[in-house]
Enzyme design. Structure first.
Site, short mmCIF file in Angstrom:
data_model
loop_
_atom_site.label_atom_id
_atom_site.label_comp_id
_atom_site.label_asym_id
_atom_site.label_seq_id
_atom_site.Cartn_x
_atom_site.Cartn_y
_atom_site.Cartn_z
N ASP A 42 0.84 -1.20 0.00
CA ASP A 42 0.00 0.00 0.00
C ASP A 42 0.88 1.25 0.00
OD1 ASP A 42 -2.74 1.31 0.53
OD2 ASP A 42 -1.48 2.13 2.13
N ILE A 43 0.51 2.21 -0.82
CA ILE A 43 1.22 3.50 -0.86
C ILE A 43 0.48 4.45 0.08
CG2 ILE A 43 2.04 5.38 -2.31
CD1 ILE A 43 3.31 2.60 -2.90
N HIS A 124 4.86 15.18 -15.20
CA HIS A 124 5.55 16.46 -15.38
C HIS A 124 5.59 17.21 -14.07
CE1 HIS A 124 2.19 19.48 -15.58
NE2 HIS A 124 1.48 18.50 -16.11
N ASP A 136 -2.16 19.54 -10.91
CA ASP A 136 -1.58 19.50 -12.27
C ASP A 136 -0.15 20.05 -12.25
OD1 ASP A 136 -1.19 19.34 -15.00
OD2 ASP A 136 -2.33 21.16 -15.41
N GLU A 170 6.30 20.69 -19.49
CA GLU A 170 5.18 20.06 -20.18
C GLU A 170 4.15 21.10 -20.60
OE1 GLU A 170 1.06 18.28 -20.29
OE2 GLU A 170 1.88 19.84 -19.01
N GLU A 171 4.01 22.14 -19.77
CA GLU A 171 2.93 23.10 -19.98
C GLU A 171 3.11 23.94 -21.25
OE1 GLU A 171 0.29 22.87 -18.52
OE2 GLU A 171 0.55 22.18 -16.47
N ASP A 198 -0.58 12.21 -15.27
CA ASP A 198 -0.76 13.66 -15.29
C ASP A 198 -2.13 13.97 -14.68
OD1 ASP A 198 -0.88 16.34 -15.81
OD2 ASP A 198 -0.39 16.18 -17.93
N HIS A 285 -5.28 24.88 -14.05
CA HIS A 285 -4.47 25.98 -14.58
C HIS A 285 -4.80 27.33 -13.92
CE1 HIS A 285 -2.93 24.01 -18.57
NE2 HIS A 285 -2.56 23.34 -17.48
#
Length: 315
Positions: A42-43, A124, A136, A170-171, A198, A285
């Site tokens: 388990d994480i 990312h 994000d 990445e953005e 992502d 964003h």
């Protein structure tokens, strides 16, 4: 030779054969057991959230963001790399330039495993200029970091080589991941698969699975089915995230996604809970994409699904 001596020798020989058979049976059982994929532990979601809190504090100390070319991104790189170095990974920074600023990919290799069958997972690390980018894609970055640290704590010895990556810029159009793929050359053929993560903690979450490769899709869908969590095919991020350069280069790709600015339907709300008619991530964003913009259950489920996939695919 007397009869009593012959009898004793027969008994000893019979016992020796029985012992050998037992040893062979034990070895065969051990071999059969070792051939099965190990179960991932388990994480702990609290550990993933601790990494998110660190990324939030980095953004707070550096103009409110962790964007490419900004000091908040460099501090994020330093944090991720420091954790991986201490855990025994072989790490390197791959430098590139975009928009007049230097960018960095963090690449981390776990020792061992067949390098001609490398299983790679990435997310990312950069945010947009408008905010700290905690969902994000702090969520994917933090989840992968804790999974990598779990690999170290468990002393995992995978049959296939394991590589993790945290992509820069990445953005602005998958700049860092595209640079990495372009630099691979003939080594591209050594990649067994690339898995992309992502956004995995969206506050009004969905459970979307990349369906580009049947083998990779099955690993994820089977895990969610076992937990009785419905999934849907991921389409919102097609061509919009770091799997695209790998997919375009012919590498098998897979991944998970919890949703961005698309609107959750009534049917999806019935499947997953949350609010219909509202975006999966209303702060996508924006400056409100902070450590408060996370659904803990989605973050935990996705992190465990990722760990399961890496344990299975690398065995």
């Amino acid at each position: 030779m007397t009869r009593s001596i012959r009898t004793r020798r027969i008994v000893l020989a019979t016992g020796a054969c029985t012992a050998v058979a037992a040893l062979l049976g034990t070895a065969a059982a051990a071999q059969a057991t070792s051939s099965r994929p190990l179960s991932a532990p388990d994480i702990p979601v609290a550990a993933v959230k601790a990494h998110l809190d660190k990324l939030q504090s980095i953004a707070d100390a550096n103009g409110g963001n962790r964007a490419h070319g900004q000091p908040g991104y460099q501090a994020s790189v330093d944090y991720i790399k420091g954790k991986l170095d201490a855990a025994g990974f072989t790490t390197r920074l791959q430098e590139f330039e975009h928009g007049g600023a230097k960018g960095y990919n963090v690449i981390a290799d776990w020792p061992g495993g067949a390098e001609d069958k490398t299983v790679m997972a990435g997310s990312h690390l950069d945010s947009v200029d408008a905010g700290p980018g905690i969902n994000d894609d702090g969520s994917g970055s933090a989840g992968l970091l804790e999974i990598a640290l779990t690999v170290s704590r468990e002393h995992l010895k995978p049959a296939k080589h394991l590589r993790f990556a945290w992509w820069g810029d990445e953005e602005d159009g998958m700049v860092g991941s595209q640079h990495y793929v372009d630099s691979l050359g003939a080594d591209k053929a050594k990649l067994d698969s690339y898995l992309n993560f992502d956004m995995i903690g969206s506050p009004n979450p969905g459970y979307f699975v990349y369906e580009y490769d049947a083998r990779l899709t099955k690993v994820f869908k089977d895990w969610f089915a076992d937990k009785k969590i419905p999934t849907e095919r991921e389409t919102e991020g097609d061509g919009r995230s770091d799997h695209a350069p790998f997919k375009n280069a012919g590498v098998p790709v897979g991944g998970l996604f919890s949703g961005a600015d698309y609107i959750k339907t009534d049917a999806q709300a019935k499947e997953w809970g949350g609010t219909a008619g509202k975006a999966f991530d209303p702060c996508y964003h924006q400056s409100c994409d902070t450590s408060k913009n996370i659904d803990d259950t989605a973050l935990h489920n996705h992190s465990n699904a990722i760990a399961n996939a890496l344990w299975q695919l690398s065995s």
